[in-house]
Design a protein around this motif. Structure first.
Motif, PDB file in Angstrom:
ATOM      1  N   CYS A   1       9.464 -20.967 -15.875  1.00  0.00           N
ATOM      2  CA  CYS A   1      10.551 -20.351 -16.447  1.00  0.00           C
ATOM      3  C   CYS A   1      10.173 -18.705 -16.387  1.00  0.00           C
ATOM      4  O   CYS A   1      11.077 -18.088 -15.557  1.00  0.00           O
ATOM      5  CB  CYS A   1      10.960 -20.684 -17.755  1.00  0.00           C
ATOM      6  SG  CYS A   1      10.649 -22.153 -18.180  1.00  0.00           S
TER       7      CYS A   1
ATOM      8  N   GLN B   1      13.543  -4.017 -19.398  1.00  0.00           N
ATOM      9  CA  GLN B   1      13.788  -4.891 -18.089  1.00  0.00           C
ATOM     10  C   GLN B   1      13.479  -6.368 -18.511  1.00  0.00           C
ATOM     11  O   GLN B   1      14.043  -7.300 -17.917  1.00  0.00           O
ATOM     12  CB  GLN B   1      13.108  -4.242 -17.026  1.00  0.00           C
ATOM     13  CG  GLN B   1      13.776  -3.160 -16.311  1.00  0.00           C
ATOM     14  CD  GLN B   1      13.056  -2.601 -15.285  1.00  0.00           C
ATOM     15  OE1 GLN B   1      11.916  -2.894 -14.938  1.00  0.00           O
ATOM     16  NE2 GLN B   1      13.405  -1.263 -14.938  1.00  0.00           N
TER      17      GLN B   1
ATOM     18  N   VAL C   1      14.992 -10.693 -22.912  1.00  0.00           N
ATOM     19  CA  VAL C   1      14.607 -11.858 -23.419  1.00  0.00           C
ATOM     20  C   VAL C   1      13.477 -12.759 -22.863  1.00  0.00           C
ATOM     21  O   VAL C   1      12.854 -13.430 -23.398  1.00  0.00           O
ATOM     22  CB  VAL C   1      15.948 -12.920 -23.231  1.00  0.00           C
ATOM     23  CG1 VAL C   1      17.208 -12.488 -24.105  1.00  0.00           C
ATOM     24  CG2 VAL C   1      16.215 -13.306 -21.995  1.00  0.00           C
ATOM     25  N   PHE C   2      13.111 -12.442 -21.582  1.00  0.00           N
ATOM     26  CA  PHE C   2      11.694 -13.011 -21.291  1.00  0.00           C
ATOM     27  C   PHE C   2      10.610 -12.774 -21.811  1.00  0.00           C
ATOM     28  O   PHE C   2       9.945 -13.719 -21.885  1.00  0.00           O
ATOM     29  CB  PHE C   2      11.747 -12.749 -19.479  1.00  0.00           C
ATOM     30  CG  PHE C   2      12.965 -13.242 -18.907  1.00  0.00           C
ATOM     31  CD1 PHE C   2      13.265 -14.732 -18.847  1.00  0.00           C
ATOM     32  CD2 PHE C   2      13.945 -12.688 -18.594  1.00  0.00           C
ATOM     33  CE1 PHE C   2      14.360 -15.292 -18.261  1.00  0.00           C
ATOM     34  CE2 PHE C   2      15.104 -13.281 -17.709  1.00  0.00           C
ATOM     35  CZ  PHE C   2      15.220 -14.585 -17.699  1.00  0.00           C
ATOM     36  N   ILE C   3      10.462 -11.763 -22.544  1.00  0.00           N
ATOM     37  CA  ILE C   3       9.390 -11.708 -23.581  1.00  0.00           C
ATOM     38  C   ILE C   3       9.186 -12.836 -24.361  1.00  0.00           C
ATOM     39  O   ILE C   3       8.259 -13.480 -24.732  1.00  0.00           O
ATOM     40  CB  ILE C   3       9.290 -10.268 -24.169  1.00  0.00           C
ATOM     41  CG1 ILE C   3       9.385  -9.089 -23.360  1.00  0.00           C
ATOM     42  CG2 ILE C   3       8.006 -10.074 -24.977  1.00  0.00           C
ATOM     43  CD1 ILE C   3       9.697  -7.746 -23.712  1.00  0.00           C
ATOM     44  N   GLY C   4      10.480 -12.905 -25.191  1.00  0.00           N
ATOM     45  CA  GLY C   4      10.454 -14.126 -26.331  1.00  0.00           C
ATOM     46  C   GLY C   4      10.201 -15.513 -25.719  1.00  0.00           C
ATOM     47  O   GLY C   4       9.601 -16.187 -26.288  1.00  0.00           O
ATOM     48  N   LEU C   5      10.436 -15.552 -24.529  1.00  0.00           N
ATOM     49  CA  LEU C   5      10.081 -16.834 -23.921  1.00  0.00           C
ATOM     50  C   LEU C   5       8.647 -16.975 -23.563  1.00  0.00           C
ATOM     51  O   LEU C   5       8.292 -18.273 -23.134  1.00  0.00           O
ATOM     52  CB  LEU C   5      11.052 -17.070 -22.487  1.00  0.00           C
ATOM     53  CG  LEU C   5      12.525 -17.007 -22.651  1.00  0.00           C
ATOM     54  CD1 LEU C   5      13.268 -17.187 -21.533  1.00  0.00           C
ATOM     55  CD2 LEU C   5      12.881 -18.188 -23.576  1.00  0.00           C
TER      56      LEU C   5
ATOM     57  N   ILE D   1       6.828 -17.430 -25.790  1.00  0.00           N
ATOM     58  CA  ILE D   1       6.683 -18.442 -26.845  1.00  0.00           C
ATOM     59  C   ILE D   1       6.650 -19.902 -26.227  1.00  0.00           C
ATOM     60  O   ILE D   1       5.710 -20.637 -26.433  1.00  0.00           O
ATOM     61  CB  ILE D   1       7.574 -18.378 -27.896  1.00  0.00           C
ATOM     62  CG1 ILE D   1       7.514 -16.911 -28.509  1.00  0.00           C
ATOM     63  CG2 ILE D   1       7.576 -19.693 -28.925  1.00  0.00           C
ATOM     64  CD1 ILE D   1       8.738 -16.535 -29.492  1.00  0.00           C
ATOM     65  N   THR D   2       7.701 -20.136 -25.549  1.00  0.00           N
ATOM     66  CA  THR D   2       7.717 -21.421 -25.016  1.00  0.00           C
ATOM     67  C   THR D   2       7.226 -21.622 -23.618  1.00  0.00           C
ATOM     68  O   THR D   2       7.394 -22.569 -22.970  1.00  0.00           O
ATOM     69  CB  THR D   2       9.250 -21.800 -24.712  1.00  0.00           C
ATOM     70  OG1 THR D   2      10.024 -20.896 -24.170  1.00  0.00           O
ATOM     71  CG2 THR D   2       9.777 -22.029 -26.088  1.00  0.00           C
TER      72      THR D   2
END
Lengths: 233, 246, 200
Positions: free
Chosen positions: A43, A114, A117-121, A123-124
């Motif tokens: 992702c 930039q 939200v992909f920093i948070g991702l 985690i998964t």
């Protein structure tokens, strides 16, 4: 009983950097690459590879989270109750990711904006979780750190390769440096150049689907070069 | 196997440690990230007058931005009828600091039109030239877009613009922020015609027909470009009562 | 109501979590070898997205945001709380389904643990925060996003079942083809971009 003996024997081996330890790092770069072989963490690989700079920040973040969570989990592996194992691992990862987010917010605000939200991702990002489950829960912190480093780098390299092609072919840039395109801000101006007059940047390359194509070609190349990885099923 | 009691103790210790650690980091860096966000917005505002700064915008540093803002920029917060709000009134709206730089234009976007407040920045060049920097918000393809527009002291000609977006496609819609050549086209366009009728600036797909009131579209990003047109047409009009009053 | 329907359709088809944002790709590629299993995983995703999205919305609004009960900005705990909610909801759903409907459990059960680390779930919640949806919108977004993911994985599984009989270069077999197919489906979904049902 036999198992505990093996475990004790392992603990007794001194910390060294021999063939086995080197394999922990080099294996994920080729035979066990997280993206092209294990298909983990796709992702974020797709979303942040529109530019080399974002890909580099992401790669560093993943290496940090991978190594950090591996070491912490491995240090706590005997204390973590097996019933709540998953959630403890997730909390460790989520904490490290939050640390990354706060750091970016305080010291690299542009990148923070930039990557959003992909920093948070991260985690998964299954690589991190996968390594905790498969390696850190059964090994010493030192080996786990090497394993995390290897996997993080193996992931980061693919990220950078994909970003290289997408940024160069899609925008005519590398790390934001204008290389080829129409207009005098580019190093090679296709409007005036005799040799590159035909060149047009391919807008599709910056779109999500092209990341899929680039990775597919990478897999093809990787497996053609290393035939033992070919999917026989 | 662990007993329920030891699990509960483990979980409690872990959650305490983790939340204390994060709370510590977050509060230690809170001011820093707040400053960063404010500085980011200030820099974007100055981006609208990037061609009229006394230094090179591309290499401007944070201290210079702060310096320009405290010495050369006058800030006003306006109601929709063009009248000015006092500092206390702005603070009462929830914007600590009470300046135009503290106003969250994306939050304002969600209010009914008549209740919105408008931030206005007046940049004075050292030579004495004045530029009015207006803000506008609108919708792109994926999410919101916003921007600052600098109007010269004839209150008609644009001196420059800077746009930003939340989630436009990199290389396509995101060009409204990244493609400086495209952004430069706005310089010199006019938002009022000779007779003083409001025209705004239109982003035309396929190429501008009237370079005074139109700019070229972005190939592959028609919807974002239309969003920019719409945002300017609606957003700049909000400032009309104020611009007419000076 | 029209606004909610718009968000549902938009998140299901236009901003498809799988084919426009490419979220949840790990399980998307790993579990799409047969339509039957893809169907089960897809259903489980709809289920979990539909439940976690409103819960995470409440956590964000009432606990974490500055206007919540603690009136301090606690957003630095967002990742931990969201993932904890997702993990525990998945476990809870698993237990409830096991008790209530063994038949459903047999078809969904094995997929539920997989979902905790499915980026589409956490990604959905993070997108919801970034888009600043209200409660109703977040429910519509959750269900729509789940439905879109479901459609995408069933579609790709059907294609992969067919392609099994094609003569593909050895190095491209399996994974390589799956990537190419997903890319092409993503291109097809790009055609829907920008459709707005409010002005339809």
């Amino acid at each position: 009983m036999a198992e505990t003996q093996v475990l004790e024997k392992k603990v007794a081996t001194p910390i060294s950097f021999g063939k086995k330890e080197r394999a922990l790092i080099t294996d994920p770069l080729n035979d066990n690459n997280p993206i092209t072989v294990q298909v983990l963490g796709i992702c974020s690989a797709l979303a942040v590879t529109t530019g080399m700079k974002n890909a580099a920040v992401m790669a560093v973040a993943v290496v940090f989270v991978c190594v950090g969570s591996n070491v912490i989990t491995s240090a706590l592996r005997k204390a973590i109750p097996s019933q709540v194992r998953m959630i403890v691992q997730l909390v460790i990862i989520a904490t490290l990711v939050t640390v990354v987010e706060l750091t970016l917010k305080a010291y690299a605000f542009e990148s923070y904006k930039q990557l959003s939200v992909f920093i948070g991702l991260i985690i998964t990002n299954c690589i991190v979780m996968g390594r905790l489950e498969a390696f850190a829960m059964a090994n010493r912190p030192y080996e786990s750190a090497l394993d995390g480093l290897g996997n993080g780098i193996g992931y980061g390299i693919i990220l950078l390769i994909v970003a290289f092609f997408r940024e160069l072919l899609g925008k005519g840039e590398l790390f934001g440096m204008k290389l080829i395109g129409a207009g005098d801000i580019y190093a090679i101006n296709t409007e005036t150049s005799d040799i590159f007059g035909w060149y047009v940047s391919n807008g599709l390359m910056v779109q999500f689907p092209s990341a899929m194509f680039v990775i597919a070609v990478l897999i093809w190349a990787h497996r053609a070069w290393n035939p033992k990885l070919v999917d026989i099923s | 196997m662990h007993s329920t009691r030891s699990i509960v103790i483990f979980v409690l210790i872990m959650t305490t440690v983790v939340s204390l650690l994060l709370a510590f980091l977050s509060s230690a860096w809170a001011q820093r990230s707040k400053d960063n966000a404010l500085l980011y917005a200030k820099k974007a505002t100055l981006g609208a007058v990037s061609q009229h700064l006394d230094m090179d915008y591309a290499s401007i540093n944070n201290d210079q931005v702060d310096d320009i803002f405290s010495n050369q920029v006058e800030q006003k917060v306006l109601r929709m009828d063009g009248t000015e709000l006092t500092k206390e009134e702005v603070e009462a709206l929830g914007y600590a600091g009470g300046q135009a730089e503290n106003v969250d234009i994306l939050k304002e976007m969600k209010k009914p039109e008549s209740e919105r407040v408008l931030p206005l920045f007046i940049y004075k060049k050292k030579s004495g030239d004045k530029f009015y920097i207006l803000s506008a918000t609108g919708k792109g393809l994926w999410d919101v877009i916003w921007g600052c527009v600098a109007v010269e002291s004839d209150l008609r000609t644009l001196a420059g613009v800077s746009f930003d977006h939340k989630a436009e496609t990199p290389g396509l819609g995101a060009e409204i922020k990244d493609n400086k050549t495209w952004v430069k086209q706005f310089t010199g366009t006019k938002i009022y015609d000779e007779q003083g009728n409001y025209t705004s600036v239109y982003v035309r797909k396929g190429g501008a027909k009237d370079p005074d009131y139109e700019v070229d579209g972005i190939s592959g990003a028609t919807i974002t470009a239309n969003g920019v047109s719409e945002m300017l047409k609606r957003g700049l009009k909000y400032y009309e009562p104020y611009l007419k009053s000076i | 109501m029209g606004e909610l329907a718009n968000i549902f359709i938009k998140s299901a088809f236009i901003e498809n979590l799988a084919l426009a944002y490419f979220l949840g790709m790990c399980s998307f590629l790993a579990v799409s070898k047969s339509v039957k299993t893809a169907f089960g995983l897809g259903l489980a995703v709809i289920f979990v997205l539909g439940i976690t999205m409103p819960i995470n919305w409440m956590i964000e609004t009432y606990l974490l945001s500055e206007n919540g009960v603690f009136s301090t900005d606690l957003t630095f705990l967002r990742f931990i709380l969201f993932i904890a909610v997702i993990a525990s909801m998945v476990q809870l759903v698993e237990m409830v389904v096991e008790k209530m409907s063994p038949a459903l459990y047999n078809s969904l059960g094995i997929f539920l643990p997989l979902i905790t680390v499915n980026c589409a779930i956490l990604g959905g919640s993070l997108f919801m925060v970034s888009k600043e949806y209200n409660f109703g919108e977040s429910v519509a977004f959750g269900l729509g996003g789940g439905f879109g993911w479901f459609v995408a994985i069933v579609a790709i599984a059907a294609i992969r079942e067919k392609i099994k009989y094609s003569n593909v270069p050895p190095a491209m077999r399996g994974l390589g083809m799956a990537f190419l197919l997903t890319g092409m489906m993503g291109m097809a979904f790009m055609g829907l971009m920008g459709i707005d049902f409010v002005n339809f």
